[in-house]
Design a protein around this motif. Structure first.
Motif, PDB file in Angstrom:
ATOM      1  N   ASP A 127      65.536  32.597 141.610  1.00 35.06           N
ATOM      2  CA  ASP A 127      65.839  32.422 140.187  1.00 35.06           C
ATOM      3  C   ASP A 127      66.801  33.506 139.700  1.00 35.06           C
ATOM      4  O   ASP A 127      67.752  33.233 138.945  1.00 35.06           O
TER       5      ASP A 127
ATOM      6  N   PHE B 178      61.331  19.806 130.905  1.00 34.44           N
ATOM      7  CA  PHE B 178      60.410  20.935 130.815  1.00 34.44           C
ATOM      8  C   PHE B 178      58.972  20.510 130.445  1.00 34.44           C
ATOM      9  O   PHE B 178      58.101  21.373 130.325  1.00 34.44           O
TER      10      PHE B 178
ATOM     11  N   MET C 222      56.339  21.510 133.172  1.00 41.27           N
ATOM     12  CA  MET C 222      56.089  22.956 133.176  1.00 41.27           C
ATOM     13  C   MET C 222      55.257  23.362 131.973  1.00 41.27           C
ATOM     14  O   MET C 222      54.337  24.183 132.074  1.00 41.27           O
TER      15      MET C 222
ATOM     16  N   SER D  50      67.995  25.063 127.869  1.00 39.16           N
ATOM     17  CA  SER D  50      66.999  25.355 128.904  1.00 39.16           C
ATOM     18  C   SER D  50      66.495  26.782 128.799  1.00 39.16           C
ATOM     19  O   SER D  50      65.284  27.045 128.924  1.00 39.16           O
ATOM     20  N   ASN D  51      67.395  27.733 128.565  1.00 40.77           N
ATOM     21  CA  ASN D  51      66.974  29.128 128.438  1.00 40.77           C
ATOM     22  C   ASN D  51      66.066  29.334 127.233  1.00 40.77           C
ATOM     23  O   ASN D  51      65.089  30.085 127.299  1.00 40.77           O
TER      24      ASN D  51
ATOM     25  N   SER E 223      62.689  27.685 128.111  1.00 44.38           N
ATOM     26  CA  SER E 223      61.983  28.515 129.090  1.00 44.38           C
ATOM     27  C   SER E 223      61.393  29.746 128.426  1.00 44.38           C
ATOM     28  O   SER E 223      60.251  30.137 128.709  1.00 44.38           O
ATOM     29  N   ASN E 224      62.154  30.336 127.525  1.00 43.81           N
ATOM     30  CA  ASN E 224      61.649  31.501 126.799  1.00 43.81           C
ATOM     31  C   ASN E 224      60.471  31.121 125.897  1.00 43.81           C
ATOM     32  O   ASN E 224      59.487  31.847 125.782  1.00 43.81           O
TER      33      ASN E 224
ATOM     34  N   ARG F 272      57.255  30.635 127.781  1.00 41.86           N
ATOM     35  CA  ARG F 272      56.685  31.916 128.215  1.00 41.86           C
ATOM     36  C   ARG F 272      55.815  32.558 127.126  1.00 41.86           C
ATOM     37  O   ARG F 272      54.855  33.275 127.425  1.00 41.86           O
TER      38      ARG F 272
END
Length: 473
Positions: A303, A337, A340, A370-371, A374-375, A378
Motif C-alpha cells: 500500500d 468500499f 470494507m 477513495s482517499n 478510506s480516511n 478509519r
C-alpha cells in the motif's frame, strides 16, 4: 554567439539618443534662425530692387503678405558701370567704413558678378555680415544718384548690388548659439553622468543579487545576507528570490521528512517480516501465525509503495480532463468500499441522485474520493455520508463521518505531505487529495468537531484546458 550586456546597452543607447537629440536641437535652431533672417530681409531686398530710385512704403503695396518688420531693415545699394567703376553713391560719404565696405564688396563680386543675381547671399566683410543680391539695370546717373530708365536714349547698363547689414542679428544669433551650445553640452554631460551613475548602481545591485543567488545555491554553506536595492524592480526580484529560497528550503524539508517517514514505514513491516520468517525457520513461531503477520505487513508495504508510485506519477504527468458525471463516480467509489466498511460495521450513505457534470480527470477524482472514504472508514463509528450539490458556478461534494473528530492541533497540518495525525496511516492520502483538488482548480476543506468530520470538495463548473499528456496507471 556572444551575448550583449544589458547594462551597457541601457547606458550606451540612451547616451547616443541624448547626444543626437541635443545635436538635432542645435542644428534645428541654426536652420530656424537662418530662415528667420532670410524672411526678415528678403522682402526688403525685393522691394528695394523693384522700386530703386523712388520712395515707396509697404503699407501702400498691393502685396498683403508683406510684413511690417521689413520696414525697419535698411537696404543700401552700390551702382557699378560696365567698366567696373563705382558710380553711385559718390564721395564724400558720411562714414569711412562705408567706403571700406563698398570697396570690399566691389572687390568680392568682381570675380563672379553673375553669381549674386539669382538669389541673396551672406558675405563676411571686415568682420561684418551682409546679405547681398545684385541685378542688371538700365538708367543714368543724375546728381550722383542712379535713376532707372529703360526708355531714355541716355540710359546705360549698370550693375546694382543691394546689401543689408545683418551683423547685429548675426551677433545675437551667435551669442544665442554659444549659450545654447553651452546648455546642450552641460545637459548632455549631466544626462550621461546620471545614466552612468544609474547603470553603475544597477550593476552593483545585480552583482550583489548574483552573489546572493550563488550563495543560496551552494549547499552546506550559509547564504549571504539578503541584499538591498533602491530600485523597486530589483527589490521585487530579491523578494521573489527570498520567497523561492524559502519554498526550496521547505521542499527540502518535505523531502527529508519523506525519506525519514518512508524509511520508517518500510522498516517496521520489514523487521516484522524478518522476525516472523526467522521464527518459522527456527520453529519458534507457528507457521499459521507467522504467515498471517507476514501477509499483513507485506500488504502494508505494498500500500505504501503504491501510494508513493501514484504520487510520483501525479507530479510527473499532466491530468487529462474530460466532461464526466461526478455523481456517478462517487456512487461507484462508494460501492467499492461497502465491503470494507461492512467489516467494521459502518454504513455508507450515498446521496447523489442528481447528475453533476464537471471537467475532471477520472482516475484522479476516483483516487481523491477513495482517499476521503478510506480516511472516513478509519475514524467513523457507524456511518459515512457522501453528498453532491450543484450551484451556478460550483459543484460541492461532502464526505462526512460520525467519528470523534480530528484533534485541533492536527487540523492545520492534515493536508501537509507525510504529516500523520492520531491514528494516521502514511501521511500521504489527504495531502494527495488536496493536490488533486488544486489540479482541478478547486479546493478541499475540512470541518471537524466532537460529532464527526466533514471534508468538502469544491470544484468549479468551468471548462479546463485539455492536455496531450495524460496519466497512465
Amino acid at each position: 554567439m556572444k551575448k550583449k550586456k544589458l547594462l551597457h546597452r541601457i547606458f550606451v543607447v540612451p547616451s547616443f539618443i541624448v547626444l543626437f537629440s541635443l545635436l538635432a536641437v542645435f542644428i534645428l535652431f541654426q536652420i530656424i534662425s537662418d530662415q528667420y533672417v532670410k524672411a526678415l530681409t528678403s522682402d526688403a531686398l525685393k522691394n528695394e530692387m523693384d522700386n530703386i530710385g523712388s520712395v515707396t512704403f509697404f503699407a501702400e503695396s498691393d502685396d498683403e503678405d508683406v510684413e511690417d518688420t521689413a520696414l525697419i531693415v535698411p537696404v543700401m545699394h552700390l551702382v557699378i558701370d560696365a567698366g567696373g567703376n563705382l558710380v553711385s553713391p559718390t564721395p564724400p560719404w558720411y562714414y569711412d567704413y562705408e567706403v571700406k565696405t563698398a570697396s570690399a564688396l566691389a572687390g568680392i563680386i568682381a570675380d563672379s558678378p553673375d553669381a549674386y543675381k539669382d538669389s541673396h547671399h551672406k558675405l563676411n566683410v571686415n568682420d561684418n555680415f551682409y546679405l547681398v543680391q545684385a541685378g542688371d539695370y538700365k538708367g543714368f546717373i543724375e546728381n550722383g544718384v542712379f535713376v532707372p530708365d529703360n526708355e531714355s536714349k541716355d540710359s546705360k547698363d549698370y550693375y546694382v548690388l543691394f546689401y543689408i547689414n545683418i551683423t547685429p542679428m548675426q551677433k545675437f544669433i551667435d551669442r544665442v548659439n554659444l549659450v545654447l551650445m553651452a546648455a546642450l553640452v552641460l545637459s548632455g554631460i549631466g544626462s550621461i553622468f546620471f545614466l552612468f551613475l544609474t547603470t553603475r548602481q544597477a550593476n552593483k545591485d545585480f552583482e550583489a543579487l548574483k552573489d546572493y543567488l550563488i550563495s543560496i545555491g551552494k549547499k552546506g554553506r550559509e547564504s549571504l545576507a539578503s541584499p538591498e536595492s533602491n530600485y523597486s524592480e530589483i527589490e521585487a526580484v530579491i523578494t521573489t528570490v527570498n520567497e523561492m529560497s524559502e519554498m526550496l528550503a521547505e521542499s527540502e524539508n518535505i523531502q527529508k521528512r519523506f525519506f525519514q517517514n518512508a524509511s520508517h514505514e518500510l522498516k517496521t513491516p520489514l523487521m516484522s517480516i524478518q522476525g516472523y520468517a526467522e521464527g518459522i525457520k527456527y520453529h519458534v513461531i507457528p507457521k499459521e501465525e507467522a504467515t498471517d503477520v507476514i501477509l499483513k505487513e507485506s500488504a502494508k508495504m505494498a500500500d505504501l509503495i503504491n501510494e508513493i508510485l501514484f504520487l510520483s506519477k501525479m507530479e510527473a504527468c499532466e491530468p487529462e480532463f474530460e466532461d464526466v458525471d461526478i455523481s456517478a463516480i462517487i456512487a461507484e467509489v462508494a460501492d467499492n468500499f461497502r465491503l470494507m466498511a461492512k467489516e467494521k460495521n459502518i454504513n455508507i450513505i450515498c446521496e447523489t441522485k442528481t447528475a453533476s457534470i464537471v471537467s475532471a480527470d477520472v482516475k484522479l477524482i476516483e483516487r481523491l474520493i477513495s482517499n476521503l472514504l478510506s480516511n472516513g472508514i478509519r475514524y467513523a463509528k457507524s456511518e459515512i455520508t457522501l453528498s453532491c450539490e450543484t450551484s451556478d458556478k460550483e459543484t460541492i461534494i461532502k464526505v462526512s463521518d460520525d467519528g470523534d473528530g480530528i484533534d485541533k492541533e492536527d487540523i492545520p497540518h492534515i493536508f501537509e505531505r507525510f504529516y500523520k495525525g492520531k491514528g494516521g496511516k502514511f501521511g500521504i492520502g489527504l495531502s494527495m487529495a488536496s493536490d488533486i483538488a488544486k489540479l482541478h482548480k478547486g479546493r478541499l476543506e475540512v470541518v471537524s468537531g466532537e460529532n464527526g468530520t466533514i471534508f468538502t470538495l469544491i470544484l468549479p463548473q468551468i471548462s479546463h484546458t485539455f492536455s496531450k499528456n495524460s496519466l497512465h496507471f
